[in-house]
Design an enzyme around this catalytic site. Structure first.
Site: not given
Ligand code: ZN
Length: 500
Positions: A268, A265
């Site tokens: 991202h 994450e």
């Molecule tokens: Zn992902």
């Protein structure tokens, strides 16, 4: 008649207004998934639905659509504005071509279908979900049919998630995976097993959290622009480059779960943070393709976070929090354990090596559902046959088989392939990065910022300015080639399992 400046002014005001609604909705959703008290949900849901409706009306405003249509082919505009206009045009056009009653009917169907999927999963019975799946497919065909496109329905769906990728591209992609990876995986199955039992000892959650703060510091995830919370399913959202929210999930009897999902994450979030601030609130920041976004999270998680060099820096820190639990574990053992390959039924729990086979199966089924060669009737059996054929594993029940993923219940066909594609994009980016900088030394020395800067300069800053495959070519100097991904997997696992 408006002149060009007036049109651009109106357009920019509209972009701002849209981003205000998007920000409100994203924050409400993040709040809901992390901290919001459950009893207030009814009140909140009604207001959120109202805001979503307002946002929809704004985004499909006819006057703005006309302006965008007129401006989108104006060659005197800068490339970023021009690309954004084209993306907005496509997005709005795809929404506006659907008659309102079909749109509403579809959304009602999706919510019923979601409930049916949940019930079917709980009762472990595909038959409950089947009629809804059939109807979802029929209405998707109808809705996509309104678009003025010469492409097949499934090609249009694939394009929605990854611009420019068609069935023929994915066919080639998965053909190579089938041909090269399946025989290799069969060798791994016969190889000596890796011990990973120590990953599942009891790991105090408060200590896991303390370690996670050290880890996100190492990853350059900075509290001045990012925030890490917890949710049932880890995810990331963002308001602008300087407000990226992400979540993780701690599991007491699994030390690697929170670590790997946090690294994923943060991948991202770092991407969004690094997109040029000129694109804040615009489609160039929000509209990065699924495959591209996933390429960056998987690059963080698999290519960096599961590497030996990464743990040569971080393992002693982890061990300081868990001296007893990891007493008998060396960094090499840990590295091997978090990379262990095992044939499994559940996609989200699959290792890096077998993961693309889970996607291959879903791709073949989706394709068949839309070209008519596969029907929803007894689709659970088709599913089970494919798992047996490609992974050599028997699916005992629908819950661990066809009902495991949410995607088809809301009509997200064409989404799955981007997961495998993202991993493959990452391989090509990594190969180029390794030519430019000494990645392993930087990981060992804790110089993660140099890696992040490479990603920013070469990939992140552009947001959605380039389509994924154009950006890959720009970065690496050649076309996207799935073999770089397969080579990487074979090389890594040959070493891990001491194959010759
Ligand atoms: Zn992902």
């Amino acid at each position: 008649m408006m002149n060009k400046e007036e049109k651009l002014k109106k357009y920019n005001e509209w972009v701002f207004k849209q981003s205000a609604y998007n920000m409100a909705l994203a924050l409400i959703n993040y709040d809901k998934l992390t901290v919001a008290p459950i009893s207030g949900s009814d009140f909140r849901e009604k207001r959120s639905a109202f805001l979503a409706g307002e946002a929809f009306s704004i985004s499909t405003d006819k006057e703005i659509f006309k302006i965008i249509k007129e401006l989108k082919d104006d060659e005197s505009l800068d490339p970023a504005t021009s690309k954004a206009l084209k993306m907005y045009y496509k997005k709005i056009n795809n929404l506006m071509c659907i008659p309102k009653e079909d749109y509403i009917a579809y959304y009602q169907l999706v919510s019923q279908s979601y409930n049916a999927w949940l019930e079917a999963k709980n009762k472990n019975d595909y038959k409950i979900f089947e009629p809804y799946l059939k109807e979802i497919i029929e209405s998707q065909k109808k809705i996509y049919g309104y678009r003025d496109s010469k492409e097949s329905i499934y090609n249009q769906m694939l394009d929605d998630y990854e611009t420019g990728m068609k069935e023929e591209d994915y066919d080639k992609f998965f053909y190579s995976i089938k041909n090269r990876l399946i025989p290799f995986i069969n060798k791994i199955i016969k190889a000596k097993n890796i011990n990973d039992a120590f990953l599942y000892r009891s790991y105090d959650i408060d200590s896991q959290k303390l370690f996670m703060h050290e880890l996100i510091n190492y990853l350059n995830f900075d509290r001045s622009w990012g925030y890490l919370s917890e949710s049932e399913h880890p995810y990331t959202t963002w308001m602008c480059e300087n407000d990226c929210r992400t979540t993780t999930k701690y599991i007491k009897y699994n030390i690697s779960a929170a670590i790997l999902s946090t690294i994923h994450e943060v991948g991202h979030a770092t991407y969004e943070h690094n997109i040029s601030d000129e694109y804040d609130g615009m489609i160039l920041s929000e509209g990065v393709s699924c495959g591209m976004h996933e390429s960056q999270s998987r690059l963080f998680e698999n290519y960096l976070g599961r590497s030996l060099a990464f743990w040569q820096n971080n393992f002693s820190k982890l061990k300081a929090y868990f001296p007893n639990e990891l007493m008998d574990v060396e960094v090499e053992d840990f590295y091997r354990a978090i990379n262990k390959s095992e044939i499994s039924l559940i996609r989200t729990e699959a290792d890096e090596l077998t993961y693309p086979l889970h996607i291959l199966i879903r791709y073949e089924i989706e394709k068949g559902l839309f070209n008519g060669s596969i029907s929803t009737e007894n689709l659970n059996e088709t599913w089970n046959q494919k798992y047996e054929e490609y992974l050599g594993i028997k699916v005992e029940n629908d819950r661990e088989g066809i009902l495991q993923d949410i995607h088809w219940s809301d009509g997200s066909f064409g989404y799955f392939p981007t997961y495998a594609l993202g991993s493959a994009f990452a391989a090509q980016f990594m190969n180029k990065m390794r030519k430019d900088i000494d990645v392993d030394s930087l990981l060992r020395d804790g110089e993660f910022s140099i890696i992040v800067n490479w990603l920013k300069d070469n990939i992140h800053q552009y947001g959605a300015l380039y389509d994924a495959r154009d950006l890959i070519e720009k970065v690496s100097g050649h076309e996207f080639d799935v073999n770089e991904y397969i080579d990487y997997l074979i090389e890594k696992y040959t070493e891990l399992y001491n194959l010759s």
